[in-house]
Design an enzyme around this catalytic site. Structure first.
Site, mmCIF file in Angstrom:
data_model
loop_
_atom_site.group_PDB
_atom_site.id
_atom_site.type_symbol
_atom_site.label_atom_id
_atom_site.label_comp_id
_atom_site.label_asym_id
_atom_site.label_seq_id
_atom_site.Cartn_x
_atom_site.Cartn_y
_atom_site.Cartn_z
ATOM 1 N N THR A 54 0.812 -1.195 0.028
ATOM 2 C CA THR A 54 0.118 0.054 -0.048
ATOM 3 C C THR A 54 0.768 1.395 -0.082
ATOM 4 O OG1 THR A 54 -1.619 -1.389 1.385
ATOM 5 C CG2 THR A 54 -1.894 1.092 1.044
ATOM 6 N N TYR A 142 5.007 -11.831 5.817
ATOM 7 C CA TYR A 142 3.702 -11.484 4.934
ATOM 8 C C TYR A 142 3.405 -12.618 3.726
ATOM 9 C CZ TYR A 142 0.761 -8.428 2.431
ATOM 10 O OH TYR A 142 -0.478 -7.744 1.644
ATOM 11 N N LYS A 170 1.674 -11.788 8.716
ATOM 12 C CA LYS A 170 0.488 -11.206 8.056
ATOM 13 C C LYS A 170 -0.057 -11.962 7.196
ATOM 14 C CE LYS A 170 -0.731 -6.963 5.354
ATOM 15 N NZ LYS A 170 -0.066 -5.773 4.835
ATOM 16 N N VAL A 210 -3.518 -6.021 10.164
ATOM 17 C CA VAL A 210 -2.477 -4.969 9.380
ATOM 18 C C VAL A 210 -3.597 -4.635 8.278
ATOM 19 C CG1 VAL A 210 -0.393 -4.469 8.019
ATOM 20 C CG2 VAL A 210 -0.381 -5.986 10.148
#
Length: 299
Positions: A54, A142, A170, A210
């Protein structure tokens, strides 16, 4: 110093994966980043992830990433965890980014599964271990196979959890069954990386989020979490259902695009996108406004 961590909540519970504000001419906007970081922490975030997906990390330079970490730490590092994205599909480059993030003051690292090259599980294990060995910072893995091309298998997560600095995952895998087994067997602190599954993942043992949609609904995410922790399943479900239009609307296209559009409408620093990302078309912005309004966010 960052806020106190515990093994159960090493980075807090509610984190937002922050966009990287740019100026009108496309340069890094450090003042804007500090303003946005302060706003997000004021809204209820325990931590911020910078230079993640992001944060448009594929289009920012190594120097910009370090500058961004330093600026955000200066702005909110005394009251929120600042986690720096350091993962790439090049292990040596990832190690360089990790070291630079540590030098810039980051409190932790986010390491995404190497993308495009599709390494085997042993390659993933060695890659993540090398990053964790490179600094003294705690690491959040992640796992996002929809972008990276390969999942981190449960057996690999269990092996990685043996490393003293690999403390969290995550999860954007979208598989509640595999998440349940991985949470139960790895002992990693589990963060939802898929806003639509925030509540379902809490129900199988996740400890927080998250979030991308946290840019506009952090207080609601905090309320959902607190309702769940207090055992008020009905209240948590009510909030989850209220947020469904926002979760859907923010991901009708790439989440960075919709987030920057929403932030701009709300008067927060965002700025343009760097190619290959492009701004919303007028009809897409109208749809986003419609979606968010149904969740109580008015652009």
């Amino acid at each position: 110093m960052a806020p106190t961590s515990t093994p159960q909540t090493p980075f807090g519970r509610v984190l937002t994966a922050m966009v990287t504000p740019f100026t009108a001419d496309g340069a890094l906007d450090l003042d804007g980043a500090q303003q946005l970081a302060a706003h997000l922490v004021d809204a209820g975030n325990d931590g911020l992830v910078v230079s993640g997906t992001t944060g448009e990390s594929p289009t920012t330079s190594d120097a910009e990433k370090a500058q961004l970490v330093k600026a955000v730490v200066e702005a909110v590092g005394d009251r929120a965890h600042v986690i720096a994205g350091a993962g790439t599909n090049n292990t040596a480059h990832s190690i360089e980014l990790a070291a630079a993030a540590e030098k810039a003051g980051a409190h932790g690292l986010l390491a995404v599964t190497p993308y495009y090259s599709k390494p085997p599980q042993e390659g993933l294990y060695r890659h993540f271990t090398a990053i964790a060995d490179a600094t003294e910072l705690p690491v959040m893995l992640y796992d996002i196979p929809g972008r990276s091309g390969v999942p981190i298998n449960t057996e690999t997560l269990v092996r990685l959890a043996e490393h003293p600095r690999i403390v969290a995952n995550k999860d954007a895998k979208g598989d509640l069954g595999r998440a349940s087994w991985a949470i139960a067997t790895s002992g990693l602190a589990w963060y939802s990386g898929d806003d639509m599954l925030n509540l379902p993942l809490l129900s199988v043992g996740a400890i927080g989020f998250v979030s991308v949609v946290g840019h506009v609904v952090t207080p609601e995410l905090r309320a959902l979490l607190e309702a769940h922790l207090s055992g008020d399943v009905a209240k948590a479900t009510e909030i989850h259902q209220k947020l469904l239009p926002a979760f859907t609307g923010m991901f009708r296209t790439q989440g960075v695009i919709t987030t920057k559009a929403a932030l701009a409408r709300l008067g927060h620093p965002a700025g343009p996108l760097r190619l290959p990302l492009v701004e919303l078309a007028p009809e897409e912005l109208d749809q986003l406004r419609h979606d968010l309004a149904h969740s109580g966010v008015h652009l």
